[in-house]
Scaffold this active site. Structure first.
Site, PDB file in Angstrom:
ATOM      1  N   LYS A 197       0.570  -1.217   0.290  1.00 50.69           N
ATOM      2  CA  LYS A 197       0.346   0.137   0.111  1.00 50.69           C
ATOM      3  C   LYS A 197       1.227   0.827  -0.084  1.00 50.69           C
ATOM      4  CE  LYS A 197      -1.747   2.419   3.220  1.00 50.69           C
ATOM      5  NZ  LYS A 197      -1.583   4.050   3.188  1.00 50.69           N
ATOM      6  N   THR A 251       6.560   6.739  14.268  1.00 54.26           N
ATOM      7  CA  THR A 251       6.423   5.851  15.135  1.00 54.26           C
ATOM      8  C   THR A 251       5.184   5.850  16.177  1.00 54.26           C
ATOM      9  OG1 THR A 251       8.667   6.500  16.118  1.00 54.26           O
ATOM     10  CG2 THR A 251       7.197   5.994  17.381  1.00 54.26           C
ATOM     11  N   GLU A 252       4.577   6.639  15.476  1.00 51.28           N
ATOM     12  CA  GLU A 252       2.524   6.576  16.490  1.00 51.28           C
ATOM     13  C   GLU A 252       2.163   5.246  15.660  1.00 51.28           C
ATOM     14  OE1 GLU A 252       0.412  10.018  15.783  1.00 51.28           O
ATOM     15  OE2 GLU A 252      -1.131   9.083  16.305  1.00 51.28           O
ATOM     16  N   GLY A 254       3.977   3.266  14.405  1.00 55.40           N
ATOM     17  CA  GLY A 254       4.126   1.476  14.424  1.00 55.40           C
ATOM     18  C   GLY A 254       3.747   1.215  15.741  1.00 55.40           C
ATOM     19  N   GLU A 271      10.626   0.729   9.916  1.00 56.94           N
ATOM     20  CA  GLU A 271      11.535   2.244   9.593  1.00 56.94           C
ATOM     21  C   GLU A 271      10.576   3.332  10.336  1.00 56.94           C
ATOM     22  OE1 GLU A 271      12.928   4.796   8.951  1.00 56.94           O
ATOM     23  OE2 GLU A 271      13.217   3.616   6.657  1.00 56.94           O
ATOM     24  N   CYS A 305      13.200  10.509   7.130  1.00 58.64           N
ATOM     25  CA  CYS A 305      12.870   9.644   8.087  1.00 58.64           C
ATOM     26  C   CYS A 305      14.492   9.991   9.141  1.00 58.64           C
ATOM     27  CB  CYS A 305      13.034   8.770   8.335  1.00 58.64           C
ATOM     28  SG  CYS A 305      13.807   7.225   7.131  1.00 58.64           S
ATOM     29  N   GLU A 402      10.401  14.818  15.870  1.00 60.12           N
ATOM     30  CA  GLU A 402      10.734  14.170  14.208  1.00 60.12           C
ATOM     31  C   GLU A 402       9.749  15.814  14.006  1.00 60.12           C
ATOM     32  OE1 GLU A 402       9.713  12.034  12.150  1.00 60.12           O
ATOM     33  OE2 GLU A 402      11.010  11.239  11.950  1.00 60.12           O
TER      34      GLU A 402
HETATM   35  P1  NAI Z   1       1.496   7.834   8.543  1.00 58.30           P
HETATM   36  O1  NAI Z   1       2.535   6.425  10.057  1.00 58.30           O
HETATM   37  O2  NAI Z   1       0.469   7.901   9.224  1.00 58.30           O
HETATM   38  O3  NAI Z   1       1.782   6.989   7.463  1.00 58.30           O
HETATM   39  C1  NAI Z   1       2.718   6.021   7.114  1.00 58.30           C
HETATM   40  C2  NAI Z   1       1.780   4.390   6.270  1.00 58.30           C
HETATM   41  O4  NAI Z   1       1.442   4.237   7.227  1.00 58.30           O
HETATM   42  C3  NAI Z   1       0.748   5.335   4.998  1.00 58.30           C
HETATM   43  O5  NAI Z   1       0.908   4.573   4.085  1.00 58.30           O
HETATM   44  C4  NAI Z   1      -0.591   5.447   6.266  1.00 58.30           C
HETATM   45  O6  NAI Z   1      -1.630   4.731   4.779  1.00 58.30           O
HETATM   46  C5  NAI Z   1      -0.119   4.037   6.294  1.00 58.30           C
HETATM   47  N1  NAI Z   1      -0.395   3.829   8.036  1.00 58.30           N
HETATM   48  C6  NAI Z   1      -1.340   4.966   8.773  1.00 58.30           C
HETATM   49  N2  NAI Z   1      -2.516   4.782   9.780  1.00 58.30           N
HETATM   50  C7  NAI Z   1      -1.799   3.633   9.375  1.00 58.30           C
HETATM   51  C8  NAI Z   1      -2.795   1.903  10.758  1.00 58.30           C
HETATM   52  N3  NAI Z   1      -3.345   2.474  11.319  1.00 58.30           N
HETATM   53  N4  NAI Z   1      -2.530   0.757  10.146  1.00 58.30           N
HETATM   54  C9  NAI Z   1      -1.433   0.652   8.912  1.00 58.30           C
HETATM   55  N5  NAI Z   1      -1.103   1.890   8.085  1.00 58.30           N
HETATM   56  C10 NAI Z   1      -0.962   2.744   8.220  1.00 58.30           C
HETATM   57  O7  NAI Z   1       2.746   9.313   8.674  1.00 58.30           O
HETATM   58  P2  NAI Z   1       2.072  10.282   8.312  1.00 58.30           P
HETATM   59  O8  NAI Z   1       0.648  10.302   9.385  1.00 58.30           O
HETATM   60  O9  NAI Z   1       1.607  10.452   6.821  1.00 58.30           O
HETATM   61  O10 NAI Z   1       2.906  11.254   8.798  1.00 58.30           O
HETATM   62  C11 NAI Z   1       3.117  11.762  10.212  1.00 58.30           C
HETATM   63  C12 NAI Z   1       5.045  12.152  10.652  1.00 58.30           C
HETATM   64  O11 NAI Z   1       5.332  10.438  10.312  1.00 58.30           O
HETATM   65  C13 NAI Z   1       5.199  12.542  10.040  1.00 58.30           C
HETATM   66  O12 NAI Z   1       5.565  14.345  10.067  1.00 58.30           O
HETATM   67  C14 NAI Z   1       6.898  12.381  10.090  1.00 58.30           C
HETATM   68  O13 NAI Z   1       7.131  12.675  11.061  1.00 58.30           O
HETATM   69  C15 NAI Z   1       6.538  10.564  10.408  1.00 58.30           C
HETATM   70  N6  NAI Z   1       6.722  10.100   9.392  1.00 58.30           N
HETATM   71  C16 NAI Z   1       8.103   9.521   9.344  1.00 58.30           C
HETATM   72  C17 NAI Z   1       8.095   8.801   7.961  1.00 58.30           C
HETATM   73  C18 NAI Z   1       9.301   7.666   8.171  1.00 58.30           C
HETATM   74  O14 NAI Z   1      10.187   7.631   6.609  1.00 58.30           O
HETATM   75  N7  NAI Z   1      10.076   7.312   8.838  1.00 58.30           N
HETATM   76  C19 NAI Z   1       8.074   8.445   6.981  1.00 58.30           C
HETATM   77  C20 NAI Z   1       6.122   9.218   6.970  1.00 58.30           C
HETATM   78  C21 NAI Z   1       5.549   9.785   8.024  1.00 58.30           C
END
Ligand code: NAI
Ligand code: MG
Length: 493
Positions: A197, A251-252, A254, A271, A305, A402
């Site tokens: 996804k 992280t939330e 994750g 990650e 990240c 972050e």
């Molecule tokens: P997110 O963690 O919500 O989204 C990342 C992926 O997870 C997306 O594909 C999303 O649709 C999916 N997702 C969201 N909720 C889920 C759930 N409950 N179960 C399974 N999959 C789920 O991140 P978001 O909301 O886009 O960004 C929030 C913050 O997270 C950013 O401001 C940044 O600080 C951090 N982040 C870190 C990343 C990294 O590379 N480590 C990448 C993206 C965001």
């Protein structure tokens, strides 16, 4: 140009030269009005009957309608992946699997320009980066893992590696194609099939990738792409017939996934976020370090990240570094992602812009000193001026959380011990940078910094042969290199 003398000023510089716009052509890539889900080797209408609009964040203009996959859609994708696993992919000779991966890699190279334009339009990143970093590295990952597909017995001698089944993969929006490659290439090389996804704001390159799979004649069901937001991701995590989850994101989320999987026996790699320390010692080559600092935090608008978001400067060179840094920041060009001169593109989404804005406000409120170079931003779209904070205390939110934007927090240190203590004072542990001429100091720092990756006299360098991943709240498991194959294999030991 009006001579400055006419205004009664004595001008030191009267010549002005600027870059002419150098936009990349948009029409190299065709975007459909509407996309279905890629399941069992073809596009199908979502059973959920729901679509949403994906936009270009630099212009706030709609690009396409994309499916929001529901529970039944995810179940259908997992069924397709299971069937392809049982009947085809796990049965193929490993050298045959390698053949498909090589094909995908080559087609990605051939169509790199198309993908780079689409990546920049849907995600806001500068074309220079999608063209020179994201796409070449994505292809390199497929090439690299293609090479391992028929050598797993040598990669893990005496351990009898075998595939584990269906992998559910959930990726973020900051490096859509690169994260897709990090996930799909090792999974397929190891003999697994995939339901992936993409992030809700950046689905288009993953959907274009389905056309690459068609060209490569990959057997149907080996890779399935389902689009949608976090709800779709949660359905993949919850599906009982998925053997492994690979997640990159916050992280939330994750933590929520780890809770959901506890006790299920499903494999998991995470990650997650970071708050990396970039540590500059007084013997470092300063101009080179400033380039590394800028690349560390302003690359990809800071949506990285492993971004070097906390800069630690040894006190004796503090003034020199700050003045060089500010000068360099004033030359960064912010604007149209498709312009080949652009250094800093658009913020990926309104949501992310709001998050950056509120964290920057917290920095001002808590007492840090803000600097932003003069900069004219486009009227429409989501933008944030490259920002540096000085006078930052370790307790400030901008030093702890972050930001995931083009915002750097500068702190100082006197001794290596102090640098290590401050650098490790974070719940994260993904990456770090060290700048010094002294080799022994590099090794000593790399030992003591609690970070999965430590760069020395460079920053944000990636290579498919090199494992990447975190400690503590930055997650666990490694991607890249031989380490990146292990989570996709079971061993008879
Ligand atoms: P997110 O963690 O919500 O989204 C990342 C992926 O997870 C997306 O594909 C999303 O649709 C999916 N997702 C969201 N909720 C889920 C759930 N409950 N179960 C399974 N999959 C789920 O991140 P978001 O909301 O886009 O960004 C929030 C913050 O997270 C950013 O401001 C940044 O600080 C951090 N982040 C870190 C990343 C990294 O590379 N480590 C990448 C993206 C965001
Ligand atoms: Mg989220």
């Amino acid at each position: 140009m009006v001579p400055a003398e006419k205004h009664g000023r004595t001008a030191a510089v009267v010549s002005k030269w600027d870059y002419a716009p150098a936009p990349e052509a948009k029409d190299i890539v065709k975007i459909q009005d509407r996309y279905g889900l890629f399941i069992g080797g073809k596009f199908v209408e979502p059973l959920s009957k729901q679509h949403y609009t994906t936009i270009d964040p630099a212009h706030e203009e709609p690009l396409a309608e994309v499916a929001q996959a529901g529970k039944a859609d995810v179940a259908k994708a997992v069924r397709a992946a299971r069937e392809a696993y049982a009947t085809t992919w796990s049965k193929l000779r490993p050298s045959e699997r390698a053949k498909y991966l090589y094909r995908i890699a080559r087609i990605l190279q051939e169509r790199a320009r198309e993908f780079a334009v689409l990546e920049s339009r849907n995600g806001g990143k500068p074309i220079r980066e999608s063209r020179d970093v994201d796409l070449p590295l994505a292809a390199a990952h497929f090439f690299y893992y293609a090479g391992w597909a028929d050598k797993l017995e040598y990669a893990f001698p005496n351990r009898k590696p075998r595939p584990i089944g269906v992998a559910g993969q959930i990726i973020p929006w900051n490096f859509p194609m690169l994260m897709l490659a990090w996930k799909i290439a090792p999974a397929l090389a190891a003999g697994n099939t995939v339901v992936l996804k993409p992030a809700e704001t950046t689905p288009l390159t993953a959907l274009l990738f389905c056309d690459v799979l068609r060209q490569a004649e990959l057997p149907p069901g080996v890779v399935n792409i389902v689009t949608g937001d976090g709800r779709t991701g949660a359905e993949i995590v919850a599906h009982p017939d998925v053997n492994k989850i690979a997640f990159t994101g916050s992280t939330e989320v994750g933590k929520a996934i780890q809770r959901a999987l506890a006790g299920t026996g499903k494999r998991l790699t995470l990650e997650l976020g970071g708050k990396a320390a970039n540590v500059v010692f007084d013997d470092a080559p300063l101009d080179q370090a400033v380039e590394g600092i800028v690349n560390g935090i302003y690359f990809n608008q800071g949506h990285v990240c492993c971004a070097g978001s906390r800069l630690f400067v040894q006190e004796s060179i503090y003034d020199a570094i700050i003045s060089k840094l500010k000068r360099r920041m004033s030359t960064l060009r912010v604007g149209d992602p498709l312009d080949k001169n652009t250094d800093v593109g658009a913020i990926n989404s309104k949501m992310q812009l709001d998050k950056i804005t509120s964290l920057v406000q917290s920095g001002i409120d808590e007492g840090a000193e803000i600097y932003q170079p003069p900069c004219k931003l486009p009227e429409r779209g989501y933008w944030f001026v490259p920002t540096v904070f000085t006078n930052v205390a370790q307790s400030y939110r901008i030093a702890q959380e972050e930001i995931f934007g083009p915002v750097l927090s500068v702190l100082t240190f006197r001794t290596p011990d102090e640098a290590v203590e401050k650098a490790n004072n974070t719940p994260y542990g993904l990456s770090a940078g060290v700048w010094t001429e002294k080799g022994s100091r590099i090794l000593a720092m790399a030992q003591r910094l609690k970070a999965g990756v430590v760069w020395a006299n460079t920053y944000n360098r990636f290579d498919p042969t090199s494992p990447f991943g975190g400690y503590k709240e930055s997650g666990f498991g490694r991607e890249g290199g031989l380490h990146g194959l292990e989570p996709y294999l079971a061993f008879d030991e």
